[in-house]
Motif scaffolding. Sequence first.
Motif, PDB file in Angstrom:
ATOM      1  N   LEU A 227     -68.271 -55.405  29.739  1.00 53.07           N
ATOM      2  CA  LEU A 227     -67.252 -55.257  28.704  1.00 53.07           C
ATOM      3  C   LEU A 227     -66.534 -53.919  28.866  1.00 53.07           C
ATOM      4  O   LEU A 227     -67.154 -52.912  29.219  1.00 53.07           O
ATOM      5  CB  LEU A 227     -67.893 -55.322  27.319  1.00 53.07           C
ATOM      6  CG  LEU A 227     -68.391 -56.684  26.829  1.00 53.07           C
ATOM      7  CD1 LEU A 227     -69.268 -56.501  25.593  1.00 53.07           C
ATOM      8  CD2 LEU A 227     -67.218 -57.605  26.506  1.00 53.07           C
ATOM      9  N   ARG A 228     -65.235 -53.906  28.560  1.00 52.86           N
ATOM     10  CA  ARG A 228     -64.448 -52.665  28.645  1.00 52.86           C
ATOM     11  C   ARG A 228     -64.653 -51.846  27.359  1.00 52.86           C
ATOM     12  O   ARG A 228     -63.778 -51.746  26.505  1.00 52.86           O
ATOM     13  CB  ARG A 228     -62.970 -52.999  28.852  1.00 52.86           C
ATOM     14  CG  ARG A 228     -62.706 -53.800  30.125  1.00 52.86           C
ATOM     15  CD  ARG A 228     -61.228 -54.139  30.267  1.00 52.86           C
ATOM     16  NE  ARG A 228     -60.980 -54.984  31.424  1.00 52.86           N
ATOM     17  CZ  ARG A 228     -60.790 -54.553  32.671  1.00 52.86           C
ATOM     18  NH1 ARG A 228     -60.794 -53.244  32.905  1.00 52.86           N
ATOM     19  NH2 ARG A 228     -60.583 -55.401  33.654  1.00 52.86           N
ATOM     20  N   THR A 229     -65.839 -51.248  27.262  1.00 54.63           N
ATOM     21  CA  THR A 229     -66.212 -50.552  26.027  1.00 54.63           C
ATOM     22  C   THR A 229     -66.087 -49.037  26.110  1.00 54.63           C
ATOM     23  O   THR A 229     -66.252 -48.349  25.097  1.00 54.63           O
ATOM     24  CB  THR A 229     -67.672 -50.901  25.666  1.00 54.63           C
ATOM     25  OG1 THR A 229     -68.503 -50.670  26.818  1.00 54.63           O
ATOM     26  CG2 THR A 229     -67.787 -52.355  25.248  1.00 54.63           C
TER      27      THR A 229
ATOM     28  N   MET B 130     -66.686 -54.410  21.427  1.00 54.60           N
ATOM     29  CA  MET B 130     -65.277 -54.310  21.785  1.00 54.60           C
ATOM     30  C   MET B 130     -64.397 -53.854  20.624  1.00 54.60           C
ATOM     31  O   MET B 130     -63.174 -53.748  20.765  1.00 54.60           O
ATOM     32  CB  MET B 130     -64.777 -55.655  22.312  1.00 54.60           C
ATOM     33  CG  MET B 130     -65.256 -55.991  23.717  1.00 54.60           C
ATOM     34  SD  MET B 130     -64.609 -54.844  24.953  1.00 54.60           S
ATOM     35  CE  MET B 130     -62.868 -55.260  24.914  1.00 54.60           C
TER      36      MET B 130
ATOM     37  N   ASP C 180     -63.456 -55.448  18.053  1.00 58.34           N
ATOM     38  CA  ASP C 180     -62.464 -56.439  17.650  1.00 58.34           C
ATOM     39  C   ASP C 180     -62.855 -57.168  16.363  1.00 58.34           C
ATOM     40  O   ASP C 180     -62.228 -58.164  16.002  1.00 58.34           O
ATOM     41  CB  ASP C 180     -62.198 -57.447  18.775  1.00 58.34           C
ATOM     42  CG  ASP C 180     -63.452 -58.168  19.238  1.00 58.34           C
ATOM     43  OD1 ASP C 180     -64.552 -57.881  18.726  1.00 58.34           O
ATOM     44  OD2 ASP C 180     -63.332 -59.031  20.142  1.00 58.34           O
TER      45      ASP C 180
ATOM     46  N   ASN D 138     -68.308 -59.284  21.697  1.00 62.06           N
ATOM     47  CA  ASN D 138     -66.893 -59.483  21.406  1.00 62.06           C
ATOM     48  C   ASN D 138     -66.734 -60.696  20.504  1.00 62.06           C
ATOM     49  O   ASN D 138     -67.387 -61.727  20.700  1.00 62.06           O
ATOM     50  CB  ASN D 138     -66.096 -59.677  22.698  1.00 62.06           C
ATOM     51  CG  ASN D 138     -66.733 -60.690  23.638  1.00 62.06           C
ATOM     52  OD1 ASN D 138     -67.887 -60.522  24.055  1.00 62.06           O
ATOM     53  ND2 ASN D 138     -65.999 -61.739  23.981  1.00 62.06           N
TER      54      ASN D 138
ATOM     55  N   THR E 122     -63.752 -62.185  20.007  1.00 60.96           N
ATOM     56  CA  THR E 122     -62.743 -63.046  20.620  1.00 60.96           C
ATOM     57  C   THR E 122     -62.974 -63.057  22.131  1.00 60.96           C
ATOM     58  O   THR E 122     -63.456 -62.067  22.710  1.00 60.96           O
ATOM     59  CB  THR E 122     -61.322 -62.543  20.313  1.00 60.96           C
ATOM     60  OG1 THR E 122     -61.192 -61.188  20.775  1.00 60.96           O
ATOM     61  CG2 THR E 122     -61.051 -62.578  18.808  1.00 60.96           C
ATOM     62  N   THR E 123     -62.635 -64.156  22.768  1.00 59.91           N
ATOM     63  CA  THR E 123     -62.841 -64.270  24.206  1.00 59.91           C
ATOM     64  C   THR E 123     -62.046 -63.198  24.948  1.00 59.91           C
ATOM     65  O   THR E 123     -60.891 -62.925  24.624  1.00 59.91           O
ATOM     66  CB  THR E 123     -62.409 -65.662  24.696  1.00 59.91           C
ATOM     67  OG1 THR E 123     -63.175 -66.651  23.998  1.00 59.91           O
ATOM     68  CG2 THR E 123     -62.655 -65.821  26.189  1.00 59.91           C
ATOM     69  N   THR E 124     -62.696 -62.574  25.901  1.00 58.41           N
ATOM     70  CA  THR E 124     -62.044 -61.508  26.669  1.00 58.41           C
ATOM     71  C   THR E 124     -62.475 -61.614  28.126  1.00 58.41           C
ATOM     72  O   THR E 124     -63.355 -62.400  28.473  1.00 58.41           O
ATOM     73  CB  THR E 124     -62.413 -60.122  26.100  1.00 58.41           C
ATOM     74  OG1 THR E 124     -61.641 -59.120  26.742  1.00 58.41           O
ATOM     75  CG2 THR E 124     -63.890 -59.823  26.288  1.00 58.41           C
ATOM     76  N   ARG E 125     -61.838 -60.831  28.978  1.00 61.02           N
ATOM     77  CA  ARG E 125     -62.216 -60.795  30.388  1.00 61.02           C
ATOM     78  C   ARG E 125     -62.958 -59.501  30.683  1.00 61.02           C
ATOM     79  O   ARG E 125     -62.606 -58.435  30.191  1.00 61.02           O
ATOM     80  CB  ARG E 125     -60.988 -60.914  31.288  1.00 61.02           C
ATOM     81  CG  ARG E 125     -60.403 -62.311  31.332  1.00 61.02           C
ATOM     82  CD  ARG E 125     -59.406 -62.485  32.468  1.00 61.02           C
ATOM     83  NE  ARG E 125     -58.946 -63.870  32.541  1.00 61.02           N
ATOM     84  CZ  ARG E 125     -59.567 -64.836  33.189  1.00 61.02           C
ATOM     85  NH1 ARG E 125     -60.696 -64.557  33.843  1.00 61.02           N
ATOM     86  NH2 ARG E 125     -59.099 -66.062  33.207  1.00 61.02           N
TER      87      ARG E 125
ATOM     88  N   PRO F  62     -64.443 -64.467  32.466  1.00 61.42           N
ATOM     89  CA  PRO F  62     -64.213 -64.718  31.034  1.00 61.42           C
ATOM     90  C   PRO F  62     -65.522 -64.548  30.259  1.00 61.42           C
ATOM     91  O   PRO F  62     -66.543 -65.138  30.615  1.00 61.42           O
ATOM     92  CB  PRO F  62     -63.740 -66.176  30.991  1.00 61.42           C
ATOM     93  CG  PRO F  62     -63.329 -66.492  32.390  1.00 61.42           C
ATOM     94  CD  PRO F  62     -64.192 -65.662  33.283  1.00 61.42           C
TER      95      PRO F  62
ATOM     96  N   ALA G  29     -66.826 -65.603  23.280  1.00 62.27           N
ATOM     97  CA  ALA G  29     -66.922 -64.900  22.008  1.00 62.27           C
ATOM     98  C   ALA G  29     -68.227 -65.247  21.304  1.00 62.27           C
ATOM     99  O   ALA G  29     -68.783 -66.338  21.463  1.00 62.27           O
ATOM    100  CB  ALA G  29     -65.741 -65.249  21.121  1.00 62.27           C
TER     101      ALA G  29
END
Length: 587
Positions: free
Chosen positions: A457-459, A500, A502, A551, A553-556, A562, A565
């Motif tokens: 994850l881009r955390t 994330m 979100d 996350n 919501t679905t993220t890349r 992928p 969520a």
Amino acid sequence: MILPRADASVGQPFVRFDTGEIGHSGVRAFASGSYSSANLWRGPGQMDRWHVDAAIEKRWAPKSSSELIFGYNKANQTEWLYPTLAQWNTYGTGYNTHGTYTKGDTLYYKLNTKATNAVVGALKNHFDFGHGLTLDAEPYAIETFGPNNYDVNIPASNGYVGTQQYSSLNGYEGQTGNVTAISIHPWVQTSSGINLVGAWHRGFNTLKLSYWYSYAVHTEYQNHYPVNASGQYTENNGYLTAFNNVSVSQYNINGFQQLNAIGLEDQVKLFHDRLTIDAGLRANMISRSFSQDLPGANFKSVENMFVPIPQVLISYQFDQKNQIYVNGTTGYRAPSSFQAQVPVYSFTSANRASLPLTNFQPEYMIGEEIGYRHSGDIMFNVALFNYNLTHHQITSVSYLPNSTIMISQPIDAGGESAQGVQAEISTRPWHHISAYASGQFMHTRVGNNIAYQGDYLRTKGKQEVASPKFTGALGLTYDDGTNFANFNLRYTDSQYATLMNDQSIPSYITSDISLGRYLPKVGRVRPKAMLSLMNVGDNHYLAQVNGFSGNATTTRGVYGKPLSASQPTYSVGTGFAAVVSVSGTFE
């Protein structure tokens, strides 16, 4: 009597008896007990709790004593439901278990209960040998146990136990669909150990050597008993099995932990005790083993940890009213659940419902704090702090589909830093009135991308979950010796529930009021009556995150995968409660 809502009631008698010193024997004892029961303030069901505390102390000399301590707790309550944000927005406080049973319903309240039982025993000894030499020795033993009960739909055919698929449950041959069952989780954890602290005080110096040994055993498994059309079950009919009478279960856990901790601490007082320097080091050696025993899923994990914990505490007392202090501390937290070492399995596939940590490491914290204290008619404390963590431990919790069984997925969230300021101020009574205020600002930052679902994850740079930037409290107290009153107001800022950032819960404010009066003495008894109003205004809010997720919501991921969520779950804040209590003390 306590009235949390118009449709709920509570009783809570409490009694304590203290002998004082028995003759001139140096022996004194006390025993206390309480019982409380209540209907849940939201949804059907209730809670009951018995509690007993007792101790007997013998003084061998003016500065040496032994104390035998006993505690017993037996509690049982209907489980709460923990909503997702969407469920909270739709149903609010109406998202609860069900009061009546319908076929296939997993939210029937009588099948969702939690027991918390504990028996505690300890022998606390303090011996003073003179010449500044003392020894504290405390052997202890603790047993905690359940069970916890949930509700689940289990496939009658083509389901799974561990990694093995069964053609049908025993006794359900040829049937399709699900069997609704109560999922009973008997668990027992026993631990025993001893704490030893030897101290030598001479002049301005106090040297301490400590040793803590602990041995703990944990067992936990599941049995599932089918329910009838009324939602009732009996253990006499036996639990659900497959294959050669193997219990249908997600896990069958046996584990133990052994801990050895050795500490050395030295305290120096200089300049007429104005300057205090306290430095120490504790070395923690932990061995933990868990095994999983399911068909096709035998699994054993053994982990050993060595964690050094140094600290330095320095304070300087300018005068009786003003002090400055600087603290450098460290701390650790080992992964807290068996899911960190062994997997939990699903009833509907061979896939594991939770995965153990791939990098089993304890969370480690290094902290620095500098502060100033002032006492007088106005008292205040202000401190700046900085904390850095590695291998930060958090847990993602979600419901197993078609059940109320909660699955815990431990996550190593890597590095995190936190900086902030906290302050509090209070006044001494003026015309019987005193005031209090406190507040904290904290900025957090995740220092890395976090491994998740086979990617990252881009955390990096995100705010840490469950870390409100602002918290605060205000309080007023009145006490003239006959009448008394208290008012408290608390503010908690919004909190992120996902790595994330979100999804979050909003900030909230709650307030409490209590009013009371000291009643005339009756013999040696000094009674008082009090009315407490909690959450005045009946604010409906989400109090905290129950289960985090990566996350919402679905993220890349960083490498393009992928990442599906997952919705966090939340604890609902307690509603309005009015509590009337009458108590008395012997004087």
